[in-house]
Design a protein around this motif. Sequence first.
Motif, PDB file in Angstrom:
ATOM      1  N   UNK A 117      71.944  77.743  39.650  1.00 30.32           N
ATOM      2  CA  UNK A 117      71.302  77.250  40.863  1.00 30.32           C
ATOM      3  C   UNK A 117      70.777  78.377  41.748  1.00 30.32           C
ATOM      4  N   UNK A 118      70.978  79.628  41.356  1.00 34.84           N
ATOM      5  CA  UNK A 118      70.506  80.773  42.119  1.00 34.84           C
ATOM      6  C   UNK A 118      69.148  81.226  41.581  1.00 34.84           C
ATOM      7  N   UNK A 119      68.493  82.123  42.300  1.00 36.86           N
ATOM      8  CA  UNK A 119      67.325  82.782  41.738  1.00 36.86           C
ATOM      9  C   UNK A 119      67.776  83.734  40.625  1.00 36.86           C
ATOM     10  N   UNK A 120      66.855  84.087  39.750  1.00 39.56           N
ATOM     11  CA  UNK A 120      67.215  84.899  38.592  1.00 39.56           C
ATOM     12  C   UNK A 120      67.707  86.285  38.982  1.00 39.56           C
ATOM     13  N   UNK A 121      67.044  86.898  39.945  1.00 40.88           N
ATOM     14  CA  UNK A 121      67.416  88.249  40.366  1.00 40.88           C
ATOM     15  C   UNK A 121      68.009  88.181  41.769  1.00 40.88           C
ATOM     16  N   UNK A 122      69.276  88.555  41.896  1.00 41.37           N
ATOM     17  CA  UNK A 122      69.989  88.435  43.163  1.00 41.37           C
ATOM     18  C   UNK A 122      70.139  89.799  43.813  1.00 41.37           C
ATOM     19  N   UNK A 123      69.595  89.929  45.014  1.00 42.56           N
ATOM     20  CA  UNK A 123      69.727  91.157  45.788  1.00 42.56           C
ATOM     21  C   UNK A 123      71.122  91.244  46.392  1.00 42.56           C
ATOM     22  N   UNK A 124      71.604  92.462  46.586  1.00 42.99           N
ATOM     23  CA  UNK A 124      72.886  92.663  47.268  1.00 42.99           C
ATOM     24  C   UNK A 124      72.798  92.299  48.746  1.00 42.99           C
ATOM     25  N   UNK A 125      71.579  92.312  49.299  1.00 42.58           N
ATOM     26  CA  UNK A 125      71.453  92.194  50.754  1.00 42.58           C
ATOM     27  C   UNK A 125      70.664  90.976  51.229  1.00 42.58           C
ATOM     28  N   UNK A 126      70.213  90.111  50.322  1.00 37.83           N
ATOM     29  CA  UNK A 126      69.410  88.962  50.752  1.00 37.83           C
ATOM     30  C   UNK A 126      69.894  87.692  50.047  1.00 37.83           C
ATOM     31  N   UNK A 130      68.288  84.399  47.807  1.00 36.81           N
ATOM     32  CA  UNK A 130      68.584  84.348  46.375  1.00 36.81           C
ATOM     33  C   UNK A 130      69.693  83.367  45.999  1.00 36.81           C
ATOM     34  N   UNK A 131      70.560  83.039  46.951  1.00 38.75           N
ATOM     35  CA  UNK A 131      71.688  82.145  46.665  1.00 38.75           C
ATOM     36  C   UNK A 131      71.692  80.934  47.588  1.00 38.75           C
ATOM     37  N   UNK A 132      71.741  81.159  48.897  1.00 36.61           N
ATOM     38  CA  UNK A 132      71.944  80.049  49.832  1.00 36.61           C
ATOM     39  C   UNK A 132      70.755  79.088  49.865  1.00 36.61           C
ATOM     40  N   UNK A 133      69.538  79.611  49.985  1.00 34.46           N
ATOM     41  CA  UNK A 133      68.373  78.720  50.034  1.00 34.46           C
ATOM     42  C   UNK A 133      68.187  77.937  48.734  1.00 34.46           C
ATOM     43  N   UNK A 134      68.311  78.570  47.555  1.00 34.77           N
ATOM     44  CA  UNK A 134      68.199  77.785  46.333  1.00 34.77           C
ATOM     45  C   UNK A 134      69.250  76.684  46.220  1.00 34.77           C
ATOM     46  N   UNK A 135      70.501  77.002  46.552  1.00 34.98           N
ATOM     47  CA  UNK A 135      71.550  75.984  46.469  1.00 34.98           C
ATOM     48  C   UNK A 135      71.267  74.846  47.443  1.00 34.98           C
ATOM     49  N   UNK A 136      70.867  75.186  48.663  1.00 33.29           N
ATOM     50  CA  UNK A 136      70.542  74.136  49.641  1.00 33.29           C
ATOM     51  C   UNK A 136      69.415  73.253  49.123  1.00 33.29           C
ATOM     52  N   UNK A 137      68.422  73.854  48.504  1.00 32.09           N
ATOM     53  CA  UNK A 137      67.296  73.081  47.977  1.00 32.09           C
ATOM     54  C   UNK A 137      67.739  72.160  46.850  1.00 32.09           C
ATOM     55  N   UNK A 138      68.575  72.654  45.955  1.00 31.64           N
ATOM     56  CA  UNK A 138      69.072  71.811  44.865  1.00 31.64           C
ATOM     57  C   UNK A 138      69.887  70.639  45.413  1.00 31.64           C
ATOM     58  N   UNK A 139      70.706  70.887  46.411  1.00 32.38           N
ATOM     59  CA  UNK A 139      71.486  69.796  47.009  1.00 32.38           C
ATOM     60  C   UNK A 139      70.559  68.778  47.679  1.00 32.38           C
ATOM     61  N   UNK A 140      69.552  69.267  48.378  1.00 34.02           N
ATOM     62  CA  UNK A 140      68.616  68.354  49.043  1.00 34.02           C
ATOM     63  C   UNK A 140      67.857  67.516  48.025  1.00 34.02           C
ATOM     64  N   UNK A 146      79.497  69.038  43.490  1.00 34.13           N
ATOM     65  CA  UNK A 146      80.425  69.597  42.509  1.00 34.13           C
ATOM     66  C   UNK A 146      79.740  70.577  41.550  1.00 34.13           C
ATOM     67  N   UNK A 147      78.401  70.478  41.441  1.00 30.52           N
ATOM     68  CA  UNK A 147      77.680  71.356  40.516  1.00 30.52           C
ATOM     69  C   UNK A 147      77.556  72.785  41.016  1.00 30.52           C
ATOM     70  N   UNK A 148      77.803  73.016  42.304  1.00 33.20           N
ATOM     71  CA  UNK A 148      77.580  74.370  42.830  1.00 33.20           C
ATOM     72  C   UNK A 148      78.654  75.344  42.390  1.00 33.20           C
ATOM     73  N   UNK A 149      79.835  74.832  42.038  1.00 32.27           N
ATOM     74  CA  UNK A 149      80.924  75.702  41.636  1.00 32.27           C
ATOM     75  C   UNK A 149      82.264  75.056  41.868  1.00 32.27           C
TER      76      UNK A 149
END
Length: 266
Positions: A117-126, A130-140, A146-149
């Motif tokens: 559910x994340x973007x393919x390339x995850x930055x250490x600082x954003x 790369x993580x929060x916005x994609x997960x929020x979009x998938x939930x919306x 339960x699929x998030x983890x």
Amino acid sequence: MVITFLTDFGLEDEFVGVCHGVIERIAPGTRVIDINHGIQPQAVLQGALSLANALPYMPVGVHLAVVDPEVGSDRRAVALRGVDDRLYVGPDNGLLVVAAERLGGIAAAHELANRELWLDNVSWTFHARDIFSPVAAHLAAGRPLEDVGPAVDPSTLVRIDLPEPAVREGLIVARCLSVDRFGNVELNVRRRHLELAAIELGAQVEIELARERYYAVAAATFSDVRDGEVVVFEDSYGSVAIAISRGSAAETFVIVPGDRVAVRAL
């Protein structure tokens, strides 16, 4: 489903817009309501209070909030479900919990561990991009929480210690919680504390800040005092605040969140 969005990113850079773009690519047509991107950098408490103030006026949806001074560390990333079916996405640093508990409590919590559910390339600082916005979009878009983890015990979530004022008759010793763009100073004081201290509307009070003392009036609104006078009032979210009519209390008093403020009846 609506996504609400709160960060400390400001609007000078592309960060907010990029997160909007990520959401649109994953969940086209999802409405995003920007609550606040003017949280002071890394001010988790300010972000938590802003989120808690705003959400009662927002539709039930996915509430994405990112004020994340520990981004890139081993702090958890989480998604929560409130008892009212709101979903929350953000760092596990207390940012989400104040709002969720004010709205009835947390029914479930999950760690964001499903990299699909994340973007393919995850930055250490954003992680917002790369993580929060994609997960929020998938939930919306309807993905089950339960699929998030894996599930986590809600009691293990990080909580912010909201300080209580010290109150006795005629005196409240408080803390500044936040300062808005008008320079109004929000205190960790509610109407019940004024009542316990026997401070009534219309009464003159003394405000003590950093050993300096100022006269003020406990009033319902700014128009109850003359321009330039200091007023202690209950703001639109039920917190007691200090303001200067047609002025900035924060600039006049040089006050920042965390500072001690004493309000004394005269």
